[in-house]
Write a protein that holds these residues in place. Structure first.
Motif, PDB file in Angstrom:
ATOM      1  N   GLY A  92      39.208  47.857  50.479  1.00  0.00           N
ATOM      2  CA  GLY A  92      38.187  46.917  50.902  1.00  0.00           C
ATOM      3  C   GLY A  92      37.090  46.666  49.898  1.00  0.00           C
ATOM      4  O   GLY A  92      36.091  46.026  50.215  1.00  0.00           O
ATOM      5  N   SER A  93      37.253  47.139  48.670  1.00  0.00           N
ATOM      6  CA  SER A  93      36.186  46.998  47.674  1.00  0.00           C
ATOM      7  C   SER A  93      36.216  45.654  46.954  1.00  0.00           C
ATOM      8  O   SER A  93      35.293  45.336  46.212  1.00  0.00           O
ATOM      9  N   GLY A  94      37.251  44.872  47.151  1.00  0.00           N
ATOM     10  CA  GLY A  94      37.312  43.557  46.535  1.00  0.00           C
ATOM     11  C   GLY A  94      38.154  43.470  45.279  1.00  0.00           C
ATOM     12  O   GLY A  94      38.029  42.515  44.511  1.00  0.00           O
ATOM     13  N   LYS A  95      39.037  44.455  45.054  1.00  0.00           N
ATOM     14  CA  LYS A  95      39.868  44.452  43.837  1.00  0.00           C
ATOM     15  C   LYS A  95      40.698  43.176  43.724  1.00  0.00           C
ATOM     16  O   LYS A  95      40.731  42.529  42.676  1.00  0.00           O
ATOM     17  N   SER A  96      41.383  42.851  44.811  1.00  0.00           N
ATOM     18  CA  SER A  96      42.272  41.690  44.764  1.00  0.00           C
ATOM     19  C   SER A  96      41.485  40.402  44.562  1.00  0.00           C
ATOM     20  O   SER A  96      41.961  39.479  43.888  1.00  0.00           O
ATOM     21  N   ASP A  97      40.298  40.310  45.146  1.00  0.00           N
ATOM     22  CA  ASP A  97      39.487  39.111  44.966  1.00  0.00           C
ATOM     23  C   ASP A  97      38.996  38.982  43.528  1.00  0.00           C
ATOM     24  O   ASP A  97      38.919  37.878  42.984  1.00  0.00           O
ATOM     25  N   ILE A  98      38.644  40.102  42.903  1.00  0.00           N
ATOM     26  CA  ILE A  98      38.232  40.071  41.498  1.00  0.00           C
ATOM     27  C   ILE A  98      39.405  39.633  40.629  1.00  0.00           C
ATOM     28  O   ILE A  98      39.268  38.774  39.747  1.00  0.00           O
TER      29      ILE A  98
END
Length: 238
Positions: A92-98
């Protein structure tokens, strides 16, 4: 003169024809470059929406959050050709979005510059064999020495049994095709000590802006416990 396949016969002598045109067999080869890039952009947008809907956001909230572009760490934005990085952060830390933002920027570059590398998104769960086989199956072999590819291998932790192999293959691929770059995402550091990029912590200003986008209005004071949680939060949890 008679001919058959890659060989023609001229005056009784066999001569190999080095100009045989083979049929396009990959999605990139079967499409005009702009059409291919438009499709990548559309599929990327779909992934962004799917992650947010899966986190419980409404379609209206999804639309608002997508007006805010994710910040890409400098180590990824300045990634050199012939190299790779492992983007690491908790669930949920946003890896895929980054990684998605980096990928979308590569699509934009490729649309502006016909000599730019071809973007390729590779969910690790779809890897059945070598990373290189998937890439060649998507864009064709001829792309690699000429243009290169900008690749995202997403969700390395979903295949922990293959993680070490995938990292080794990424390193070997980037070394063999020095016009290419690869970013891999994982919750785990996978025993790697170099080329690791941690998911950055959001500034309080960025966190407030994201909360406002989700809520649709400015959020006031949340109380000490929630305020502390926001300060510890790395990235949006979708």
């Amino acid at each position: 003169m008679i001919g058959d396949g890659n060989t023609v016969t001229v005056g009784g002598h066999h001569v190999h024809n080095t100009h045989v045109v083979t049929a396009a067999t990959t999605p990139y080869e079967n499409s005009d470059r702009p059409v291919y890039l438009d499709r990548l952009n559309s599929v990327s947008r779909g992934r962004l929406e799917h992650r947010r809907l899966g986190a419980g956001l409404s379609p209206e909230q999804v639309a608002r959050t997508l007006t805010e572009r994710v910040q890409v760490p400098r180590q990824l934005g300045e990634l050199s050709a012939g190299d790779y990085r492992l983007l690491v952060g908790p669930l949920g830390s946003g890896k895929s979005d980054i990684a998605e933002e980096w990928f979308r920027s590569r699509i934009e570059d490729a649309a502006k510059n016909p000599a730019a590398p071809v973007p390729v998104w590779l969910p690790v769960r779809e890897v059945d064999g070598k990373i290189s086989d998937f890439i060649v199956g998507e864009v064709g072999l001829d792309v690699l020495p000429g243009l290169g590819v900008d690749v995202v291998v997403d969700g390395l932790d979903e295949r922990t049994d293959e993680a070490a192999t995938a990292l080794r293959q990424a390193s070997e691929f980037a070394a063999r095709w020095p016009k290419s770059r690869i970013i891999l995402t994982s919750r785990l550091q996978e025993k790697v000590t170099e080329r690791v990029v941690p998911v950055p912590t959001l500034s309080r200003t960025s966190a407030d802006r994201l909360m406002r986008l989700v809520a649709g209005y400015r959020i006031g004071h949340l109380g000490r416990h929630l305020e502390d949680a926001i300060e510890r939060r790395s990235s949006p949890c979708w």
